[in-house]
Design a protein around this motif. Structure first.
Motif, mmCIF file in Angstrom:
data_model
loop_
_atom_site.group_PDB
_atom_site.id
_atom_site.type_symbol
_atom_site.label_atom_id
_atom_site.label_comp_id
_atom_site.label_asym_id
_atom_site.label_seq_id
_atom_site.Cartn_x
_atom_site.Cartn_y
_atom_site.Cartn_z
ATOM 1 N N ILE A 123 -34.836 -32.085 10.194
ATOM 2 C CA ILE A 123 -35.572 -30.912 10.684
ATOM 3 C C ILE A 123 -34.674 -29.687 10.650
ATOM 4 O O ILE A 123 -35.078 -28.609 10.209
ATOM 5 C CB ILE A 123 -36.121 -31.163 12.101
ATOM 6 N N MET A 124 -33.424 -29.856 11.093
ATOM 7 C CA MET A 124 -32.481 -28.739 11.093
ATOM 8 C C MET A 124 -32.189 -28.299 9.656
ATOM 9 O O MET A 124 -32.147 -27.109 9.367
ATOM 10 C CB MET A 124 -31.183 -29.138 11.803
ATOM 11 N N LEU A 125 -32.016 -29.252 8.756
ATOM 12 C CA LEU A 125 -31.750 -28.918 7.351
ATOM 13 C C LEU A 125 -32.908 -28.124 6.760
ATOM 14 O O LEU A 125 -32.700 -27.183 5.990
ATOM 15 C CB LEU A 125 -31.516 -30.189 6.537
ATOM 16 N N GLY A 126 -34.121 -28.503 7.130
ATOM 17 C CA GLY A 126 -35.308 -27.822 6.625
ATOM 18 C C GLY A 126 -35.375 -26.354 7.027
ATOM 19 O O GLY A 126 -35.956 -25.533 6.311
ATOM 20 N N LEU A 127 -34.772 -26.015 8.142
ATOM 21 C CA LEU A 127 -34.783 -24.623 8.597
ATOM 22 C C LEU A 127 -33.986 -23.703 7.673
ATOM 23 O O LEU A 127 -34.199 -22.492 7.670
ATOM 24 C CB LEU A 127 -34.223 -24.525 10.020
ATOM 25 N N PHE A 128 -33.076 -24.273 6.898
ATOM 26 C CA PHE A 128 -32.240 -23.474 6.021
ATOM 27 C C PHE A 128 -32.717 -23.484 4.566
ATOM 28 O O PHE A 128 -32.128 -22.806 3.722
ATOM 29 C CB PHE A 128 -30.782 -23.948 6.101
ATOM 30 N N GLN A 129 -33.762 -24.232 4.288
ATOM 31 C CA GLN A 129 -34.325 -24.262 2.936
ATOM 32 C C GLN A 129 -35.087 -22.966 2.686
ATOM 33 O O GLN A 129 -35.834 -22.502 3.549
ATOM 34 C CB GLN A 129 -35.286 -25.448 2.774
ATOM 35 N N ARG A 130 -34.916 -22.394 1.516
ATOM 36 C CA ARG A 130 -35.666 -21.199 1.143
ATOM 37 C C ARG A 130 -37.101 -21.619 0.860
ATOM 38 O O ARG A 130 -37.327 -22.589 0.130
ATOM 39 C CB ARG A 130 -35.041 -20.560 -0.092
ATOM 40 N N PRO A 131 -38.081 -20.931 1.415
ATOM 41 C CA PRO A 131 -39.482 -21.286 1.140
ATOM 42 C C PRO A 131 -39.769 -21.237 -0.360
ATOM 43 O O PRO A 131 -39.293 -20.350 -1.062
ATOM 44 C CB PRO A 131 -40.286 -20.207 1.875
ATOM 45 N N SER A 132 -40.540 -22.180 -0.845
ATOM 46 C CA SER A 132 -40.828 -22.260 -2.281
ATOM 47 C C SER A 132 -41.641 -21.065 -2.769
ATOM 48 O O SER A 132 -41.606 -20.741 -3.952
ATOM 49 C CB SER A 132 -41.564 -23.558 -2.602
ATOM 50 N N ASP A 133 -42.352 -20.401 -1.878
ATOM 51 C CA ASP A 133 -43.133 -19.237 -2.281
ATOM 52 C C ASP A 133 -42.316 -17.941 -2.194
ATOM 53 O O ASP A 133 -42.853 -16.850 -2.230
ATOM 54 C CB ASP A 133 -44.414 -19.122 -1.460
ATOM 55 N N LEU A 134 -40.989 -18.071 -2.100
ATOM 56 C CA LEU A 134 -40.086 -16.921 -2.056
ATOM 57 C C LEU A 134 -39.174 -16.977 -3.287
ATOM 58 O O LEU A 134 -38.008 -17.327 -3.200
ATOM 59 C CB LEU A 134 -39.269 -16.950 -0.762
ATOM 60 N N PRO A 135 -39.741 -16.662 -4.460
ATOM 61 C CA PRO A 135 -38.952 -16.771 -5.695
ATOM 62 C C PRO A 135 -37.991 -15.597 -5.859
ATOM 63 O O PRO A 135 -38.252 -14.494 -5.389
ATOM 64 C CB PRO A 135 -40.012 -16.758 -6.786
ATOM 65 N N TYR A 136 -36.898 -15.857 -6.526
ATOM 66 C CA TYR A 136 -35.921 -14.826 -6.883
ATOM 67 C C TYR A 136 -35.662 -14.964 -8.374
ATOM 68 O O TYR A 136 -35.858 -16.034 -8.949
ATOM 69 C CB TYR A 136 -34.622 -15.005 -6.094
ATOM 70 N N PRO A 137 -35.214 -13.888 -9.015
ATOM 71 C CA PRO A 137 -34.955 -13.957 -10.462
ATOM 72 C C PRO A 137 -33.926 -15.037 -10.796
ATOM 73 O O PRO A 137 -33.029 -15.310 -10.003
ATOM 74 C CB PRO A 137 -34.378 -12.575 -10.784
ATOM 75 N N GLU A 138 -34.065 -15.625 -11.939
ATOM 76 C CA GLU A 138 -33.096 -16.611 -12.430
ATOM 77 C C GLU A 138 -32.436 -16.017 -13.668
ATOM 78 O O GLU A 138 -32.595 -16.528 -14.772
ATOM 79 C CB GLU A 138 -33.778 -17.942 -12.714
ATOM 80 N N THR A 139 -31.707 -14.918 -13.446
ATOM 81 C CA THR A 139 -31.074 -14.197 -14.547
ATOM 82 C C THR A 139 -29.585 -14.034 -14.267
ATOM 83 O O THR A 139 -29.100 -14.363 -13.185
ATOM 84 C CB THR A 139 -31.698 -12.800 -14.712
ATOM 85 N N ASP A 140 -28.894 -13.488 -15.253
ATOM 86 C CA ASP A 140 -27.474 -13.213 -15.094
ATOM 87 C C ASP A 140 -27.221 -11.764 -14.697
ATOM 88 O O ASP A 140 -26.105 -11.268 -14.819
ATOM 89 C CB ASP A 140 -26.713 -13.563 -16.382
ATOM 90 N N GLU A 141 -28.245 -11.092 -14.206
ATOM 91 C CA GLU A 141 -28.082 -9.735 -13.680
ATOM 92 C C GLU A 141 -27.417 -9.827 -12.312
ATOM 93 O O GLU A 141 -27.600 -10.809 -11.589
ATOM 94 C CB GLU A 141 -29.437 -9.050 -13.546
ATOM 95 N N THR A 142 -26.656 -8.795 -11.961
ATOM 96 C CA THR A 142 -26.000 -8.815 -10.662
ATOM 97 C C THR A 142 -27.038 -8.694 -9.551
ATOM 98 O O THR A 142 -28.073 -8.054 -9.712
ATOM 99 C CB THR A 142 -24.962 -7.689 -10.527
#
Length: 133
Positions: free
Chosen positions: A68-87
Protein backbone atom coordinates in the motif's frame (compact mmCIF):
# COMPACT_ATOMS: atom_id res chain seq x y z
CA UNK A 1 -18.12 1.44 15.63
CA UNK A 2 -14.94 3.52 15.42
CA UNK A 3 -12.96 4.00 18.60
CA UNK A 4 -12.19 7.72 18.58
CA UNK A 5 -9.30 7.31 21.02
CA UNK A 6 -7.20 5.24 18.61
CA UNK A 7 -7.90 7.11 15.37
CA UNK A 8 -5.47 10.00 15.99
CA UNK A 9 -2.75 7.50 16.90
CA UNK A 10 -3.47 5.53 13.72
CA UNK A 11 -3.24 8.69 11.61
CA UNK A 12 -0.01 9.70 13.31
CA UNK A 13 1.48 6.25 12.72
CA UNK A 14 0.43 6.31 9.06
CA UNK A 15 1.96 9.77 8.64
CA UNK A 16 5.24 8.62 10.19
CA UNK A 17 5.31 5.52 7.98
CA UNK A 18 4.73 7.69 4.90
CA UNK A 19 7.47 10.14 5.93
CA UNK A 20 9.89 7.26 6.51
CA UNK A 21 9.11 5.77 3.11
CA UNK A 22 9.44 9.17 1.42
CA UNK A 23 12.86 9.77 3.01
CA UNK A 24 13.93 6.27 1.99
CA UNK A 25 12.79 6.81 -1.60
CA UNK A 26 14.46 10.23 -1.74
CA UNK A 27 17.75 8.69 -0.63
CA UNK A 28 17.46 6.00 -3.32
CA UNK A 29 16.59 8.52 -6.05
CA UNK A 30 19.45 10.83 -5.06
CA UNK A 31 21.94 7.95 -5.19
CA UNK A 32 20.74 7.02 -8.66
CA UNK A 33 20.76 10.64 -9.86
CA UNK A 34 24.28 11.23 -8.54
CA UNK A 35 25.58 8.50 -10.84
CA UNK A 36 24.41 10.59 -13.80
CA UNK A 37 25.28 13.97 -12.30
CA UNK A 38 28.96 13.07 -11.79
CA UNK A 39 29.09 11.99 -15.45
CA UNK A 40 27.46 15.35 -16.37
CA UNK A 41 24.53 13.62 -18.07
CA UNK A 42 21.69 16.13 -18.51
CA UNK A 43 18.32 15.25 -17.04
CA UNK A 44 16.17 14.26 -20.02
CA UNK A 45 12.64 12.91 -19.97
CA UNK A 46 13.91 9.45 -20.86
CA UNK A 47 16.53 9.53 -18.07
CA UNK A 48 13.99 10.83 -15.56
CA UNK A 49 11.68 7.92 -16.32
CA UNK A 50 14.59 5.47 -16.10
CA UNK A 51 15.50 6.89 -12.67
CA UNK A 52 11.86 6.50 -11.62
CA UNK A 53 11.71 2.89 -12.81
CA UNK A 54 14.97 1.97 -11.08
CA UNK A 55 14.03 3.65 -7.81
CA UNK A 56 10.58 2.06 -7.60
CA UNK A 57 12.03 -1.35 -8.49
CA UNK A 58 14.62 -1.14 -5.71
CA UNK A 59 14.32 -4.41 -3.79
CA UNK A 60 15.44 -2.85 -0.52
CA UNK A 61 12.73 -0.19 -0.78
CA UNK A 62 10.11 -2.83 -1.60
CA UNK A 63 11.17 -5.00 1.31
CA UNK A 64 11.10 -2.16 3.85
CA UNK A 65 7.60 -0.89 3.00
CA UNK A 66 4.27 -2.61 2.40
CA UNK A 67 2.48 -2.71 -0.95
CA UNK A 68 0.00 0.00 0.00
CA UNK A 69 2.83 2.38 0.89
CA UNK A 70 4.68 1.53 -2.33
CA UNK A 71 1.53 2.27 -4.31
CA UNK A 72 1.44 5.81 -2.95
CA UNK A 73 4.67 6.59 -4.80
CA UNK A 74 3.64 5.11 -8.15
CA UNK A 75 2.94 7.70 -10.84
CA UNK A 76 -0.69 7.40 -11.99
CA UNK A 77 -0.91 5.72 -15.39
CA UNK A 78 -3.08 8.56 -16.70
CA UNK A 79 -0.24 11.04 -16.01
CA UNK A 80 1.97 10.56 -19.09
CA UNK A 81 5.23 12.41 -19.65
CA UNK A 82 7.27 12.63 -22.86
CA UNK A 83 9.62 9.76 -23.60
CA UNK A 84 12.22 11.83 -25.44
CA UNK A 85 15.82 12.89 -25.04
CA UNK A 86 14.83 16.53 -24.60
CA UNK A 87 15.88 18.12 -21.33
CA UNK A 88 13.27 18.13 -18.60
CA UNK A 89 11.41 21.37 -18.02
CA UNK A 90 8.50 21.54 -15.62
CA UNK A 91 8.32 25.32 -15.79
CA UNK A 92 6.87 26.68 -12.58
CA UNK A 93 4.97 23.50 -11.75
CA UNK A 94 5.35 22.23 -8.22
CA UNK A 95 2.98 19.28 -8.63
CA UNK A 96 5.42 16.51 -9.52
CA UNK A 97 5.40 12.79 -8.83
CA UNK A 98 7.66 12.09 -5.84
CA UNK A 99 10.50 10.43 -7.76
CA UNK A 100 10.52 13.22 -10.35
CA UNK A 101 10.65 15.86 -7.61
CA UNK A 102 13.53 14.09 -5.84
CA UNK A 103 15.53 13.72 -9.07
CA UNK A 104 14.96 17.35 -10.12
CA UNK A 105 15.95 18.47 -6.63
CA UNK A 106 19.20 16.46 -6.83
CA UNK A 107 20.05 18.04 -10.19
CA UNK A 108 19.20 21.55 -8.94
CA UNK A 109 21.35 21.05 -5.85
CA UNK A 110 24.26 19.88 -8.01
CA UNK A 111 23.89 22.97 -10.23
CA UNK A 112 23.90 25.27 -7.17
CA UNK A 113 27.03 23.60 -5.82
CA UNK A 114 28.76 23.85 -9.20
CA UNK A 115 27.83 27.54 -9.47
CA UNK A 116 29.16 28.24 -5.96
CA UNK A 117 32.43 26.52 -6.85
CA UNK A 118 33.03 28.92 -9.76
CA UNK A 119 35.07 32.05 -9.02
CA UNK A 120 32.78 35.09 -9.04
CA UNK A 121 34.35 36.64 -12.15
CA UNK A 122 33.99 33.36 -14.09
CA UNK A 123 30.33 32.90 -13.17
CA UNK A 124 27.99 33.05 -16.17
CA UNK A 125 25.55 35.94 -16.39
CA UNK A 126 22.56 33.62 -16.76
CA UNK A 127 22.56 30.35 -14.89
CA UNK A 128 20.92 27.42 -16.65
CA UNK A 129 18.64 25.17 -14.67
CA UNK A 130 20.12 21.80 -13.87
CA UNK A 131 17.53 19.95 -15.92
CA UNK A 132 17.55 22.19 -18.98
CA UNK A 133 18.15 25.60 -20.48
Amino acid sequence: MNDLTTEPADHELAARRYQTAARDLEHIVRNIAVRYIVQQVPLTWRLLQAIEAEALADLGFASRHDAIMLGLFQRPSDLPYPETDETVDFGASTALPAVFAFAVSAYEEAARRAAQALPQEAAPLKRARAWGD
